[in-house]
Structures are given as C-alpha cells and as structure tokens.
Design an enzyme around this catalytic site. Structure first.
Site, PDB file in Angstrom:
ATOM      1  N   ARG A 138      -2.353  -0.717  -9.566  1.00 59.70           N
ATOM      2  CA  ARG A 138      -2.138  -2.146  -9.376  1.00 59.70           C
ATOM      3  C   ARG A 138      -3.073  -2.923 -10.284  1.00 59.70           C
ATOM      4  NH1 ARG A 138      -1.348  -2.472  -2.743  1.00 59.70           N
ATOM      5  NH2 ARG A 138       0.322  -0.929  -2.670  1.00 59.70           N
ATOM      6  N   ARG A 167     -10.692  -3.274  -3.825  1.00 57.60           N
ATOM      7  CA  ARG A 167      -9.614  -3.719  -4.713  1.00 57.60           C
ATOM      8  C   ARG A 167      -9.793  -3.046  -6.058  1.00 57.60           C
ATOM      9  NH1 ARG A 167      -6.555  -8.155  -3.164  1.00 57.60           N
ATOM     10  NH2 ARG A 167      -7.307  -9.304  -1.346  1.00 57.60           N
ATOM     11  N   SER A 180      -0.023  -0.719   6.337  1.00 53.24           N
ATOM     12  CA  SER A 180       1.020  -1.723   6.470  1.00 53.24           C
ATOM     13  C   SER A 180       2.339  -0.993   6.643  1.00 53.24           C
ATOM     14  CB  SER A 180       1.062  -2.605   5.211  1.00 53.24           C
ATOM     15  OG  SER A 180       2.017  -3.631   5.339  1.00 53.24           O
TER      16      SER A 180
END
Length: 434
Positions: A257, A272, A347
């Site tokens: 990402r 992150r 998630s």
C-alpha cells in the site's frame, strides 16, 4: 456493481444509501439516465437492423425499379446501422462508467456518519495495567525483532526488517491463522501479489482509493493491498456449485500500500507501512446466506484474537467509512497501551453481490438458473498484530511474555528477553575484511 433492476424499481432506496454514506445522490440519477439512454440507443439500433435484414430478403425477390429502390434504401440503412451501432457502444461505455461510480447499497442498521461515528458492539478482555508502557518499536528494537532504520536504508521510509524473534512471531502468528482456518473448513491459499486491472476494478479498488495502489505500468499489473483481490477474481466468469454451502478460502500473501495522503500519521514503527503480510478470509455464498456468513467471519477473527491474548473491541463501522464494495463492515480494534487507545487490526466486510456482479461470478439456483453470488472478506492475522502482541505482553524488565498459542512457533519459549551478550551492530560501523 449494484443491481440495475432493483435500481429501476426503487431508486429512492439507493439515494438514501448515498446520503448515509455522505455522498451525493446525483450518482444514482446519473446512472438512471445512462441506463435509459443505453436502452433507448439499443432499441433504435435493433429496430433499424431488423429493417435492414427484412429488406435483404425483399431485395432478392424484387425486380426492376422496385429492386433499385430497395437497394438504395438498403445502402442508407447500412450507414445508419453503423452510426447507431457506434452510438450503442458509446452508451454502453457511459453506462458502465456510471454503474462503477455507484457504491454498494448500505445495509439496514448500519450507523450513519463518517469515520468517527462507529458504534461499539462489545469490549473483550481486561486492559493491562502497565506503568509507563513502551511502544512496540522500542520493545522490538530491544529484542532485535524490528529494524526500521535498516528498512529505510534499503527501501525508504515505512519499510522495515523483521529479524530473529520478530520474524518468528510473524510466521508463527500467520501459521496459527492458517491452521485455525483449515480447522474451520477454509481452503488454504498462497495467492499472487500481482493482478490484472480487471481484478482490481472488479473488487472495487480502482475508485476513490486508487492512489493507494502500486501499479507496474510496463506490465499493466497492480500490486495487491490484500489477497481479497486475487481470491475474488479466482472464480471470475465462472458458475459455482454452492449447493453444499459457501466456498471459503484463507489467502496468505504479501500486501502493498502506498499510504498516500497519510504523511505525518502513525509514521513510527510498523503501524502504517508499504509492505506487510496477511492471512485474509474470503467466502463465496448465496446472497441469502451472506449476513450469517459475515457473523461467521467476525467470530473467526475474535477466536484468533483470543488466542494471542490481547484485549479488543468490536465496532460496527459507519456508512461513510465502509468503502465502495461493502454493505456492512465490522472491525476489531486491539488495545495499544503506549497510545492508550484501540487500533484496528481486523476488518470483515459483506459485499453482497457487488463484486461478483463486476466479476461475473454466479451459481445455479434450485431451478438451475444462474444467479449472482455474494462475496465476503475478513482479516485473520496481519503484521500489524505484532504491535498489540508486543505491547500488551511487555514486562517491567523489558521482556515480553509469549501467548501460549504462539509458543510452539518460538521453540517453546514463553518469554522473549532482550539479548545482552554482545552489542548490536550499528549502521555507521565498517569492517576491514581485507
């Protein structure tokens, strides 16, 4: 994609869904208009083409002036057919673009609002009482488990090395996740990290968050941010046999990402980062089974969190934070002592028929008629889990207690202690090897 038949029957349902997401209902109106224009263009094209075919038969039977007139008319129709065919192609493209712009229909009961408007469903586990807790990076560096300095030296910011017990912890955690998935009937899978554009578009990742994705322009391939993409496209353009229940996969992959737009946010450590590993669950099922399957995936995530012995909470994500493919999403957030707050670690999303419609994934109903399948996904373990594992199990002497379920993957050790025999190498040290 949403169901166009349902849209025509009840457009207000989709307008209301857009408002819940905090988005303009105009996208729904644009899609309705594009749908009407496509159908009108198709009808005009088919009417003229039918006349052209009819005249073809008459020409073969006509003679003299009648034949000449028919031939002239046929020539006119041929040019018109080409124009209308081109118009139909343009209308089809406009419809597809408008169709792709409308996100999935929000499920009843989803909280309205944005990122901060979630609803806490439950909190599980006791928060550890740690005086002056160290953060995961300080703990990881002391254990020689995480090395962000050399990660940056080799690859740039937001890259890292997991070494020694850090590598073993991650491998053990992911293997534990795969073992649990297999126990529950999931098919273990190691998936491609590079996919074609149609796979990325089909799962809804080329919309608002396209800037987060790495693209290899020379090959027209994308690096996945989750194995969900490859697993969803696995059955593209296929008809599945779902008579015996959902088909479930657990995909292990490296994920990538760009984290565009998150500069200055959570840059310390491995929260992150640009690359990480993850085990992702993915289910194909009948639409009427999707809600129950969603709860099953959530239960799988909670079972895994219990095994690594960290406190967490489950939240019902608000409509404005769902993402385009999801009709409902539950997150599990683990307690991070150094931050004094919960942070997302899993998630799970119910995407109903949205992705399958794009990817043309179907099953046969009781009458043997092909119907669009439903898809769901959920995180079972990922690199980010190392953060709450290290922080919640830290001890005053700098050691880290190993959760019982992970001990077999670390040689049976129940405690990780910082090495003290020799000093660690430093980045500015050079050795004369002559």
């Amino acid at each position: 994609m949403i169901d166009l038949r349902l849209l025509r029957e009840d457009p207000d349902l989709f307008r209301a869904s857009q408002r819940l997401r905090g988005e303009s209902p105009s996208k729904v109106d644009d899609l309705l208009r594009a749908d009407e224009e496509r159908r009108a263009a198709t009808q005009r094209f088919e009417a003229v083409r039918a006349e052209q075919k009819s005249l073809g038969g008459e020409v073969s039977r006509a003679k003299g002036d009648e034949r000449a007139a028919l031939l002239a008319r046929t020539k006119e129709l041929s040019a018109t057919v080409k124009e209308l065919q081109a118009a139909t192609v343009r209308a089809d493209q406009a419809l597809r673009e408008a169709h792709l712009a409308v996100p999935n229909l929000v499920q009843d009961g989803v909280p309205p609002g944005g990122e901060d408007d979630f609803v806490v469903l439950r909190e599980v586990g006791d928060l550890p009482q740690i005086e002056n807790p160290k953060d995961h990076l300080e703990i990881g560096e002391a254990l020689r488990a995480i090395d962000t300095e050399r990660g940056a030296k080799v690859s740039g910011s937001r890259f890292y090395f997991l070494t020694g017990v850090g590598a073993l912890l991650q491998l053990g955690m992911l293997q534990l996740a795969i073992a649990q998935a297999v126990e529950h009937g999931f098919i273990p899978s190691i998936t491609p990290a590079l996919v074609k554009p149609e796979a990325m578009e089909g799962t809804g990742f080329l919309g608002a968050h396209a800037s987060e994705i790495y693209r290899l322009e020379a090959d027209d391939l994308y690096l996945v941010g989750t194995s969900e993409v490859a697993l969803a496209a696995y059955h593209s353009n296929e008809i599945l046999d779902l008579e015996n229940g959902p088909e479930r996969f657990a995909g292990w992959s490296s994920c990538f990402r760009r984290e565009a737009g998150s500069h200055g946010r959570d840059v310390r450590g491995i929260l992150r980062v640009h690359q990480f590993d993850k085990v992702e669950m993915f289910s194909f099922c009948k639409p009427e089974e999707a809600a129950d399957e969603h709860l099953r995936l959530l239960a799988m995530e909670e079972e895994m969190l219990a095994k690594v012995e960290i406190p967490y909470r489950v939240i019902d994500v608000a409509a404005g934070d769902l993402g385009s493919s999801a009709t409902r999403k539950f997150d599990c957030e683990a307690w991070v002592p150094s931050q004094g707050r919960y942070r997302e670690v899993t998630s799970t999303s119910n995407c109903t028929t949205f992705q399958a419609r794009r990817l043309n994934i179907r099953y046969r109903d009781e009458d043997g008629k092909p119907q669009t399948a439903a898809t769901l996904n959920g995180t079972l373990a990922t690199t980010r889990w190392l953060i709450p594992i290290l922080e919640n199990h830290q001890q005053p002497d700098g050691s880290v207690r190993v959760p019982k379920a992970l001990q077999p993957y670390l040689g049976g050790r129940d405690v990780l202690e910082p090495p003290s025999n020799r000093p660690a190498a430093t980045l500015n040290r050079t050795e004369d090897r002559r």
